[in-house]
Design an enzyme around this catalytic site. Structure first.
Site, PDB file in Angstrom:
ATOM      1  N   TYR A  39      -3.319  -9.498  15.095  1.00 30.38           N
ATOM      2  CA  TYR A  39      -3.048  -8.452  14.089  1.00 30.38           C
ATOM      3  C   TYR A  39      -4.151  -7.387  14.158  1.00 30.38           C
ATOM      4  CZ  TYR A  39      -3.690  -6.050   9.711  1.00 30.38           C
ATOM      5  OH  TYR A  39      -3.927  -5.071   8.786  1.00 30.38           O
ATOM      6  N   ILE A  72       0.846  -1.200   0.000  1.00 32.61           N
ATOM      7  CA  ILE A  72       0.000   0.000   0.000  1.00 32.61           C
ATOM      8  C   ILE A  72       0.886   1.257   0.000  1.00 32.61           C
ATOM      9  CG2 ILE A  72      -1.988   1.143   1.071  1.00 32.61           C
ATOM     10  CD1 ILE A  72      -2.592  -1.782   0.588  1.00 32.61           C
ATOM     11  N   LEU A 108      -6.684 -13.940  -1.071  1.00 30.58           N
ATOM     12  CA  LEU A 108      -7.295 -14.551  -2.250  1.00 30.58           C
ATOM     13  C   LEU A 108      -6.669 -14.122  -3.575  1.00 30.58           C
ATOM     14  CD1 LEU A 108      -9.559 -16.313  -3.491  1.00 30.58           C
ATOM     15  CD2 LEU A 108     -10.994 -14.259  -3.506  1.00 30.58           C
ATOM     16  N   SER A 114      -7.641  -0.934   9.602  1.00 29.60           N
ATOM     17  CA  SER A 114      -8.216  -2.054   8.852  1.00 29.60           C
ATOM     18  C   SER A 114      -9.651  -2.308   9.283  1.00 29.60           C
ATOM     19  CB  SER A 114      -7.387  -3.318   9.134  1.00 29.60           C
ATOM     20  OG  SER A 114      -8.052  -4.485   8.695  1.00 29.60           O
ATOM     21  N   ALA A 115     -10.451  -2.786   8.366  1.00 29.93           N
ATOM     22  CA  ALA A 115     -11.842  -3.155   8.684  1.00 29.93           C
ATOM     23  C   ALA A 115     -11.876  -4.293   9.703  1.00 29.93           C
ATOM     24  CB  ALA A 115     -12.561  -3.575   7.404  1.00 29.93           C
ATOM     25  N   TYR A 141      -9.075   0.090   5.965  1.00 33.02           N
ATOM     26  CA  TYR A 141      -9.065  -0.527   4.641  1.00 33.02           C
ATOM     27  C   TYR A 141      -9.967  -1.763   4.645  1.00 33.02           C
ATOM     28  CZ  TYR A 141      -4.287   1.539   4.484  1.00 33.02           C
ATOM     29  OH  TYR A 141      -3.178   2.352   4.542  1.00 33.02           O
ATOM     30  N   LYS A 147      -4.267  -3.172  15.404  1.00 34.60           N
ATOM     31  CA  LYS A 147      -4.856  -2.030  14.681  1.00 34.60           C
ATOM     32  C   LYS A 147      -5.858  -1.300  15.585  1.00 34.60           C
ATOM     33  CE  LYS A 147      -2.850  -2.500  10.623  1.00 34.60           C
ATOM     34  NZ  LYS A 147      -1.897  -1.503  10.121  1.00 34.60           N
ATOM     35  N   ASP A 149      11.748   2.526   6.030  1.00 30.30           N
ATOM     36  CA  ASP A 149      11.302   1.127   5.970  1.00 30.30           C
ATOM     37  C   ASP A 149      12.443   0.227   6.431  1.00 30.30           C
ATOM     38  OD1 ASP A 149       8.858  -0.241   3.853  1.00 30.30           O
ATOM     39  OD2 ASP A 149      10.304  -1.484   4.949  1.00 30.30           O
ATOM     40  N   ASP A 182      14.498   0.789  11.351  1.00 23.48           N
ATOM     41  CA  ASP A 182      13.403   0.210  12.133  1.00 23.48           C
ATOM     42  C   ASP A 182      12.683   1.399  12.781  1.00 23.48           C
ATOM     43  OD1 ASP A 182      13.250  -2.070  15.040  1.00 23.48           O
ATOM     44  OD2 ASP A 182      11.737  -0.826  14.032  1.00 23.48           O
ATOM     45  N   ASN A 196       9.725  -6.738   4.882  1.00 20.33           N
ATOM     46  CA  ASN A 196       8.668  -7.350   4.076  1.00 20.33           C
ATOM     47  C   ASN A 196       8.512  -6.574   2.773  1.00 20.33           C
ATOM     48  OD1 ASN A 196       6.630  -9.047   3.332  1.00 20.33           O
ATOM     49  ND2 ASN A 196       5.040  -8.020   4.551  1.00 20.33           N
TER      50      ASN A 196
END
Ligand code: WQD
Length: 337
Positions: free
Chosen positions: A149, A12, A200, A124-125, A177, A153, A31, A58, A35
């Protein structure tokens, strides 16, 4: 304006860097590349023709982060840095709390020290937990989350709200999101999951490129139109533009605001598979398997508030999501390697 993107070399973050540069902002990326790949920076610069300042740090490291603020007159921060694998968070919850919350605390303290007063947070949703009603709206109750996780958030949203309550000059925009998918139309930046994809769309694209044999559809006995899980998939470029809108909103509107970033449209797993096959003319073999533990049947956004207050609305279609995903995967079968 000069904007610091923590975790800006990620999926993102890299797409947001492109949209910020295109909108005339200067971009600094901090960064740890745990990842993401340094190659992303070259791709961002190739797409935009603009230079990006990069710090391999970091974000939880106070001294290192202060160095970034000393080198640059930062006007605002978009905070992406954090671990984000739901399944992994169940296995190593303490590492997720240490990293995701630690990064945030160091960032907020450093922002205060340097008088930086705007933060946009990558939420996040997942913070809604199991939906009590649909579509999900920002004023609905949050939690409990089904994995560490998601809890990080939720806790970080609370930390930021408390910090803004104590320091009136701090403005925060929290972006929830839904399901980000797709890639920039250039095919130069995209999603590069570590190992076998959990999500997915990257799993489908790895089947398409021959890296995986078939898709396992996790259950077709949900109370949905075709029995498979329904989600609100949003094109990552629309999502990135939502961050530019949030920044412009935050500059004009002090305080704390929460926004869903979704399309408001729910698609099933089979909708996604069928769209991918149709748009890209490529077969995606699949088998129906048992449900995945922790999955919910349905989740999609009420996206009205972001449109009303920020003038932002997702515009790219499911066909765009499938086409752009495939272009990225086809051109980069091994991601940035
Ligand atoms: C979508 C649908 C699966 C893989 C997760 C995180 C969330 C957010 C987005 C960060 C579900 C089905 C999936 C597969 C399948 N990430 N599926 N076979 O679980 O909605 O959300 O990613 O913020 O926090 O929880 O996304 O892509 O994993 O699953 O059938 O191989 O696809 O059951 O219905 P999810 P997903």
């Amino acid at each position: 304006m000069k904007i610091l993107l923590t975790g800006g070399a990620g999926y993102i973050g890299s797409h947001t860097a492109v949209e910020l540069l295109n909108a005339g902002f200067d971009v600094v990326i901090a960064d740890d590349f745990s990842n993401s790949s340094p190659e992303v920076i070259r791709r961002i610069e190739k797409i935009t023709g603009k230079a990006v300042s990069v710090y391999h740090v970091d974000v939880a490291d106070e001294k290192a982060l202060e160095g970034v603020f000393e080198d640059n007159s930062i006007d605002g921060v978009i905070h992406f840095a954090g671990f984000k694998a739901v399944g992994e968070s169940v296995k190593i919850p303490l590492a997720y709390y240490r990293n995701n919350i630690g990064c945030t605390l160091t960032l907020l303290e450093t922002m205060e020290k340097f008088g930086v007063n705007i933060i946009i947070f990558s939420s996040s949703a997942t913070v809604y937990g199991t939906p009590k009603a649909l579509p999900l709206a920002e004023d609905m109750t949050t939690g409990p989350c089904s994995n560490p996780y998601g809890s990080t958030k939720l806790f970080i949203e609370q930390i930021i709200m408390d910090a803004a309550a104590a320091r009136k000059e701090l403005t925060a925009v929290l972006l929830r999101y839904f399901n980000p998918v797709g890639a920039h139309q250039s095919g130069l930046v995209g999603e590069m999951p570590n190992g076998i994809p959990n999500n997915l769309m990257p799993f489908i694209s790895q089947v398409a490129v021959g890296k995986l044999a078939r898709l396992n559809v996790f259950g077709n006995d949900y109370p949905t139109k075709d029995g498979t899980g329904v989600r609100d998939y949003i094109h990552v470029v629309d999502l990135a533009k939502g961050h530019v809108a949030a920044l412009n909103y935050g500059v004009k509107n002090p305080g704390v605001e929460v926004f869903n970033l979704g399309t408001g449209i729910g698609y099933s797993v089979l909708d996604i598979v069928n769209a991918f096959v149709k748009v890209n003319q490529i077969e995606i073999p699949y088998v129906i398997t048992d449900r995945r533990a922790g999955d919910i049947a349905e989740c999609y956004a009420n996206a009205e508030k972001a449109s009303r207050l920020m003038g932002w609305k997702a515009g790219l279609t499911l066909e765009d999501m499938c086409r752009d995903t495939w272009r990225w995967q086809k051109n980069n079968p091994n991601g940035y390697e």
